[in-house]
Design a protein around this motif. Structure first.
Motif, mmCIF file in Angstrom:
data_model
loop_
_atom_site.group_PDB
_atom_site.id
_atom_site.type_symbol
_atom_site.label_atom_id
_atom_site.label_comp_id
_atom_site.label_asym_id
_atom_site.label_seq_id
_atom_site.Cartn_x
_atom_site.Cartn_y
_atom_site.Cartn_z
ATOM 1 N N PRO A 195 0.793 -1.232 0.000
ATOM 2 C CA PRO A 195 0.000 0.000 0.000
ATOM 3 C C PRO A 195 0.823 1.278 0.000
ATOM 4 O O PRO A 195 0.328 2.338 -0.355
ATOM 5 C CB PRO A 195 -0.838 -0.106 1.279
ATOM 6 N N ILE A 196 2.097 1.171 0.391
ATOM 7 C CA ILE A 196 2.993 2.328 0.295
ATOM 8 C C ILE A 196 4.354 1.866 -0.209
ATOM 9 O O ILE A 196 4.699 0.679 -0.126
ATOM 10 C CB ILE A 196 3.175 3.069 1.642
ATOM 11 N N GLN A 197 5.120 2.823 -0.733
ATOM 12 C CA GLN A 197 6.502 2.577 -1.116
ATOM 13 C C GLN A 197 7.377 3.588 -0.389
ATOM 14 O O GLN A 197 6.955 4.721 -0.169
ATOM 15 C CB GLN A 197 6.677 2.736 -2.633
ATOM 16 N N THR A 198 8.566 3.181 0.000
ATOM 17 C CA THR A 198 9.489 4.098 0.665
ATOM 18 C C THR A 198 10.865 3.992 0.039
ATOM 19 O O THR A 198 11.262 2.937 -0.479
ATOM 20 C CB THR A 198 9.618 3.797 2.175
ATOM 21 N N LYS A 199 11.580 5.104 0.074
ATOM 22 C CA LYS A 199 12.985 5.114 -0.355
ATOM 23 C C LYS A 199 13.665 6.329 0.270
ATOM 24 O O LYS A 199 12.994 7.274 0.732
ATOM 25 C CB LYS A 199 13.108 5.156 -1.879
ATOM 26 N N ILE A 200 14.983 6.294 0.316
ATOM 27 C CA ILE A 200 15.776 7.403 0.853
ATOM 28 C C ILE A 200 16.807 7.793 -0.195
ATOM 29 O O ILE A 200 17.548 6.946 -0.704
ATOM 30 C CB ILE A 200 16.500 6.999 2.160
ATOM 31 N N GLU A 201 16.826 9.079 -0.543
ATOM 32 C CA GLU A 201 17.801 9.596 -1.495
ATOM 33 C C GLU A 201 18.289 10.959 -1.019
ATOM 34 O O GLU A 201 17.475 11.859 -0.788
ATOM 35 C CB GLU A 201 17.195 9.731 -2.901
ATOM 36 N N ASN A 202 19.596 11.101 -0.887
ATOM 37 C CA ASN A 202 20.187 12.392 -0.525
ATOM 38 C C ASN A 202 19.560 12.992 0.733
ATOM 39 O O ASN A 202 19.225 14.173 0.771
ATOM 40 C CB ASN A 202 20.089 13.373 -1.694
ATOM 41 N N ARG A 203 19.353 12.142 1.743
ATOM 42 C CA ARG A 203 18.838 12.538 3.055
ATOM 43 C C ARG A 203 17.355 12.911 3.033
ATOM 44 O O ARG A 203 16.837 13.455 4.001
ATOM 45 C CB ARG A 203 19.676 13.668 3.655
ATOM 46 N N ILE A 204 16.685 12.617 1.937
ATOM 47 C CA ILE A 204 15.235 12.836 1.841
ATOM 48 C C ILE A 204 14.552 11.477 1.858
ATOM 49 O O ILE A 204 14.863 10.599 1.045
ATOM 50 C CB ILE A 204 14.859 13.591 0.555
ATOM 51 N N GLY A 205 13.634 11.290 2.799
ATOM 52 C CA GLY A 205 12.853 10.061 2.855
ATOM 53 C C GLY A 205 11.551 10.246 2.096
ATOM 54 O O GLY A 205 10.808 11.202 2.351
ATOM 55 N N PHE A 206 11.276 9.383 1.149
ATOM 56 C CA PHE A 206 10.058 9.464 0.346
ATOM 57 C C PHE A 206 9.066 8.384 0.787
ATOM 58 O O PHE A 206 9.425 7.206 0.868
ATOM 59 C CB PHE A 206 10.372 9.283 -1.142
ATOM 60 N N ILE A 207 7.839 8.791 1.064
ATOM 61 C CA ILE A 207 6.754 7.860 1.366
ATOM 62 C C ILE A 207 5.690 8.073 0.299
ATOM 63 O O ILE A 207 5.136 9.172 0.168
ATOM 64 C CB ILE A 207 6.164 8.098 2.766
ATOM 65 N N THR A 208 5.395 7.026 -0.469
ATOM 66 C CA THR A 208 4.463 7.145 -1.586
ATOM 67 C C THR A 208 3.229 6.277 -1.355
ATOM 68 O O THR A 208 3.349 5.059 -1.173
ATOM 69 C CB THR A 208 5.138 6.724 -2.906
ATOM 70 N N LEU A 209 2.054 6.900 -1.362
ATOM 71 C CA LEU A 209 0.795 6.153 -1.300
ATOM 72 C C LEU A 209 0.684 5.359 -2.599
ATOM 73 O O LEU A 209 0.799 5.923 -3.690
ATOM 74 C CB LEU A 209 -0.392 7.101 -1.152
ATOM 75 N N ASN A 210 0.422 4.058 -2.479
ATOM 76 C CA ASN A 210 0.537 3.190 -3.650
ATOM 77 C C ASN A 210 -0.714 2.319 -3.851
ATOM 78 O O ASN A 210 -0.630 1.123 -4.055
ATOM 79 C CB ASN A 210 1.789 2.308 -3.500
ATOM 80 N N ARG A 211 -1.877 2.979 -3.778
ATOM 81 C CA ARG A 211 -3.138 2.288 -4.107
ATOM 82 C C ARG A 211 -3.868 3.090 -5.192
ATOM 83 O O ARG A 211 -5.007 3.530 -4.996
ATOM 84 C CB ARG A 211 -4.028 2.161 -2.875
ATOM 85 N N PRO A 212 -3.230 3.322 -6.331
ATOM 86 C CA PRO A 212 -3.840 4.183 -7.351
ATOM 87 C C PRO A 212 -5.197 3.695 -7.837
ATOM 88 O O PRO A 212 -6.074 4.490 -8.168
ATOM 89 C CB PRO A 212 -2.805 4.189 -8.485
ATOM 90 N N GLU A 213 -5.374 2.364 -7.863
ATOM 91 C CA GLU A 213 -6.651 1.810 -8.322
ATOM 92 C C GLU A 213 -7.782 2.089 -7.342
ATOM 93 O O GLU A 213 -8.956 2.018 -7.693
ATOM 94 C CB GLU A 213 -6.512 0.291 -8.553
ATOM 95 N N LYS A 214 -7.435 2.438 -6.096
ATOM 96 C CA LYS A 214 -8.415 2.800 -5.065
ATOM 97 C C LYS A 214 -8.337 4.280 -4.726
ATOM 98 O O LYS A 214 -8.830 4.719 -3.690
ATOM 99 C CB LYS A 214 -8.163 1.983 -3.789
ATOM 100 N N ARG A 215 -7.711 5.050 -5.625
ATOM 101 C CA ARG A 215 -7.517 6.491 -5.412
ATOM 102 C C ARG A 215 -6.812 6.759 -4.075
ATOM 103 O O ARG A 215 -7.054 7.738 -3.409
ATOM 104 C CB ARG A 215 -8.864 7.225 -5.500
ATOM 105 N N ASN A 216 -5.944 5.815 -3.714
ATOM 106 C CA ASN A 216 -5.132 5.906 -2.484
ATOM 107 C C ASN A 216 -5.985 6.117 -1.234
ATOM 108 O O ASN A 216 -5.597 6.845 -0.311
ATOM 109 C CB ASN A 216 -4.082 7.010 -2.628
ATOM 110 N N ALA A 217 -7.150 5.473 -1.239
ATOM 111 C CA ALA A 217 -8.068 5.593 -0.104
ATOM 112 C C ALA A 217 -7.448 5.020 1.163
ATOM 113 O O ALA A 217 -6.634 4.085 1.130
ATOM 114 C CB ALA A 217 -9.375 4.866 -0.414
#
Length: 258
Positions: free
Chosen positions: A4-26
């Motif tokens: 349901p989410i994706q995470t990654k770290i790049e250049n000291r920035i932590g990214f949290i991505t809502l990953n339920r596009p088919e459910k409009r990220n409900a």
């Protein structure tokens, strides 16, 4: 199975991505739990200085999950309270998070999804994005977000947004102080990243953390008390006839008669 989410770290920035596009990220219980876990991990990771919250698909977050809303019709007060407290935990965690949190809003943010944007420190949104606390349209009450929103933009503006339930543009949201900046969609990711990188390179980690801690300490006891009352009010409201009617109409894609 898709997470349901994706995470990654790049250049000291932590990214949290809502990953339920088919459910409009409900916001399902699983998604909320994953968000809490991701923020907790980033809080304790020294490699993360700033967090960007973003989403896949056309919508940023459409609010509560439809399937879960259907289940809620049969919840007891205790189950509804547990559910309200789950969202309260997430909103409070982000609002009082020791590191700066930036929302990158590429699509509509409605109800609880708009609440997610509200509790971030900064928000960059595309011009075509609509925001709205639409709970009153279906017999809900925007209880939890009312506490944070009043603290941020004042009671008068909050009353207009929450009592009307109307959708507002990114430009209007910016005027009200709900979001930081409006950007062309094609430049949204670039602009958000530039801002995050500037915080990383130019600002002291200690200073940002202490400044945010001081800001969030103002009225903290009262805020937590208000959130407890809001969670209870939310749980009680779900058992009201208007809420039952509103959910049924919403699921049937009809307009309830109030």
């Amino acid at each position: 199975m898709q997470k349901p989410i994706q995470t990654k770290i790049e250049n000291r920035i932590g990214f949290i991505t809502l990953n339920r596009p088919e459910k409009r990220n409900a916001l399902s219980p699983e998604l909320i739990e994953e968000l809490v876990n991701a923020f907790t991990a980033f809080e304790h990771d020294p490699a993360v200085k700033v967090v960007v919250l973003k989403a896949e698909g056309k919508a940023f977050c459409a609010g509560a999950d439809l399937d879960y809303i259907q289940q809620m019709q049969h919840f007891s007060y205790e189950e509804n309270l547990e559910d309200s407290n789950r969202l309260k935990t997430l909103f409070t965690q982000i609002y009082e998070f020791p590191k700066v949190v930036i929302a990158q809003v590429q699509g509509h943010a409605l109800a609880g999804g708009c609440g997610l944007v509200t509790v971030c420190d900064f928000a960059f949104a595309a011009f075509e994005v609509l925001f709205g606390y639409t709970e009153v349209k279906i017999g809900f009450i925007p209880a939890l977000v009312s506490v944070f929103l009043t603290e941020q933009i004042g009671q008068a503006k909050t009353s207009v947004l929450l009592l009307s339930g109307e959708l507002i543009s990114s430009s209007k949201s910016s005027e009200l102080g709900l979001i930081t900046e409006v950007v062309e969609l094609e430049f949204l990711e670039k602009r958000t990243l530039e801002f995050a990188e500037k915080l990383v390179s130019d600002n002291s980690t200690f200073s940002m953390q202490e400044t945010k801690r001081l800001l969030r300490s103002l009225g903290k006891a009262e805020r937590h008390q208000a959130l407890d009352l809001a969670a209870e009010a939310n749980a009680k409201a779900r058992g009201h006839g208007d809420c039952v009617k509103g959910i049924s109409a919403f699921l049937a894609k009809t307009k309830p008669s109030w």
